[in-house]
Design an enzyme around this catalytic site. Structure first.
Site, PDB file in Angstrom:
ATOM      1  N   ASP A   1       5.875 -30.924  29.207  1.00  0.00           N
ATOM      2  CA  ASP A   1       6.612 -31.555  30.302  1.00  0.00           C
ATOM      3  C   ASP A   1       8.098 -31.246  30.133  1.00  0.00           C
ATOM      4  OD1 ASP A   1       7.563 -33.085  32.345  1.00  0.00           O
ATOM      5  OD2 ASP A   1       7.049 -35.023  31.471  1.00  0.00           O
ATOM      6  N   VAL A   2       8.530 -30.176  30.758  1.00  0.00           N
ATOM      7  CA  VAL A   2       9.936 -29.785  30.739  1.00  0.00           C
ATOM      8  C   VAL A   2      10.485 -29.966  32.152  1.00  0.00           C
ATOM      9  CG1 VAL A   2      11.562 -27.890  30.387  1.00  0.00           C
ATOM     10  CG2 VAL A   2       9.591 -28.137  28.863  1.00  0.00           C
ATOM     11  N   GLU A   3      11.429 -30.857  32.333  1.00  0.00           N
ATOM     12  CA  GLU A   3      11.944 -31.165  33.665  1.00  0.00           C
ATOM     13  C   GLU A   3      13.429 -30.825  33.789  1.00  0.00           C
ATOM     14  OE1 GLU A   3      10.694 -35.043  35.057  1.00  0.00           O
ATOM     15  OE2 GLU A   3       8.884 -34.967  33.826  1.00  0.00           O
ATOM     16  N   GLN A   4      13.852 -29.793  33.066  1.00  0.00           N
ATOM     17  CA  GLN A   4      15.249 -29.394  33.085  1.00  0.00           C
ATOM     18  C   GLN A   4      15.531 -28.443  34.247  1.00  0.00           C
ATOM     19  OE1 GLN A   4      16.171 -27.897  29.077  1.00  0.00           O
ATOM     20  NE2 GLN A   4      14.535 -29.205  28.311  1.00  0.00           N
TER      21      GLN A   4
END
Length: 364
Positions: A124-127
């Site tokens: 879960d990478v939300e950058q």
């Protein structure tokens, strides 16, 4: 050998040694789950022991977000369900632009999964990342290389990646969705927090409006992403918005809280669990109301200081309207954020409410 190298060496010994000790009463429960289910019910668990009350007859994968719980792993395996690492954006995209940094991160996660007898990883990478940037390509490489490493080291393991409700650069997440989906086993679409960027009037709205939500899936499918890679995520929570002004026709004007270029956002409200809603809706000023345009429930209440609040959430009716799309379009499955926040007490009404939420995952 330097002190740092000695620490790394000793840590690797501890991981290997601990991995030989199965925490389950039945040692076979430490064997990784390899079966691929035709339909996924993907569950996010944030810790505690409410997992004991989940509907294990339908759960296929649990992404363990909280502190490692060996008892959860043992129980899930006894039910034929996977438990995968839930890895949030603990790694800056700028860091994994470097190949050696990516490899180090992936090796660490594989070793951790092995030591805890897990069955894969949820990334879960939300950058923010601009299309065509170094970070854009690094993220795609990260997902592909993570999948390759897990499949090699843990045969039959599952690698999933979380994406926004639409591929249209939501919150400046301009990722290579096509290649990411092709690289991993599952793509979990986070069909919630859809008001993270409010470009119009600063007003309270549904967390996951039906038309907007389903349009996002249409957009993913129009990119020729395999529907069998897509898992629909639905919210088991909502937002409590304090109203700066409450109009005669029931519109709740909220504070302007900018986010990634938008003047307003759902950060003006507070996230609330479904169990919280159910304890307050009947005694609220309005009772449960229904918005036909957004296909979502909401209610209004007054706090002790006399301020009006508007609460938007999802319930079995709004969820099943969205999850019916899963069957219609042949998606891989459905899941929720998060499974812990129902009322799993023995109260008859609470038990009925929770059962209806689990059932709503399979459509109307």
């Amino acid at each position: 050998m330097s002190p740092n190298h000695i620490l790394v060496f000793l840590s690797s010994i501890l991981i290997v040694s601990w991995a030989d000790v199965c925490p389950c009463e039945r040692p076979e429960l430490c064997q990784q789950i390899r079966d691929q289910k035709d339909f996924e019910v993907f569950v996010f668990d944030v810790g505690g022991k409410t997992w004991r009350s989940y509907n294990w007859s339908v759960v296929t994968t649990v992404a363990a977000f909280g502190k490692y719980d060996a008892e959860l792993m043992c129980h899930a395996h006894s039910q034929g369900a996977r438990v995968v690492l839930k890895e949030t954006g603990d790694v800056p995209l700028a860091y994994v632009v470097d190949q050696s940094n990516r490899t180090g991160w992936i090796t660490e996660k594989v070793n951790l999964a092995k030591s805890q007898f897990m069955d894969g990883i949820n990334i879960d990478v939300e950058q923010a990342a601009d299309q065509g940037s170094a970070e854009y390509f690094a993220l795609t490489h990260l997902v592909k290389e993570t999948t390759q490493a897990f499949h090699k080291e843990i045969p039959g393991s599952q690698v999933s990646f979380d994406v926004a409700w639409s591929p249209k650069c939501i919150d400046n997440r301009c990722y290579d969705y096509v290649n990411i989906a092709e690289s991993c086993d599952l793509v979990f679409v986070m069909s919630y927090d859809e008001q993270s960027q409010i470009l119009g009037d600063c007003i309270a709205m549904a967390n996951a409006p039906q038309a907007q939500t389903l349009k996002g899936y249409d957009e993913y499918l129009e990119m020729n992403i395999d529907p069998k890679k897509l898992v629909m995520g639905v919210p088991w929570y909502g937002y409590d918005y304090p109203c700066l002004n409450f109009s005669q026709d029931g519109v709740c004007y909220i504070a302007s809280v900018p986010f990634r270029g938008a003047p307003c956002s759902d950060a003006a409200g507070k996230q609330k669990a479904y169990s919280w809603m159910m304890k307050r809706v009947d005694a609220s000023l309005s009772g449960r109301l229904w918005d036909d345009k957004q296909q979502a429930p909401y209610f209004n209440y007054e706090d002790p200081q006399g301020q009006i609040h508007q609460v938007w959430y999802d319930d079995p009716e709004s969820i099943c309207l969205k999850s019916s799309y899963v069957q219609w379009k042949g998606l891989r499955g459905v899941g929720m954020w998060n499974a812990n926040i129902l009322d799993y007490s023995d109260h008859p009404v609470a038990k009925q409410q929770s059962a209806k939420m689990w059932n709503a995952l399979f459509g109307c």
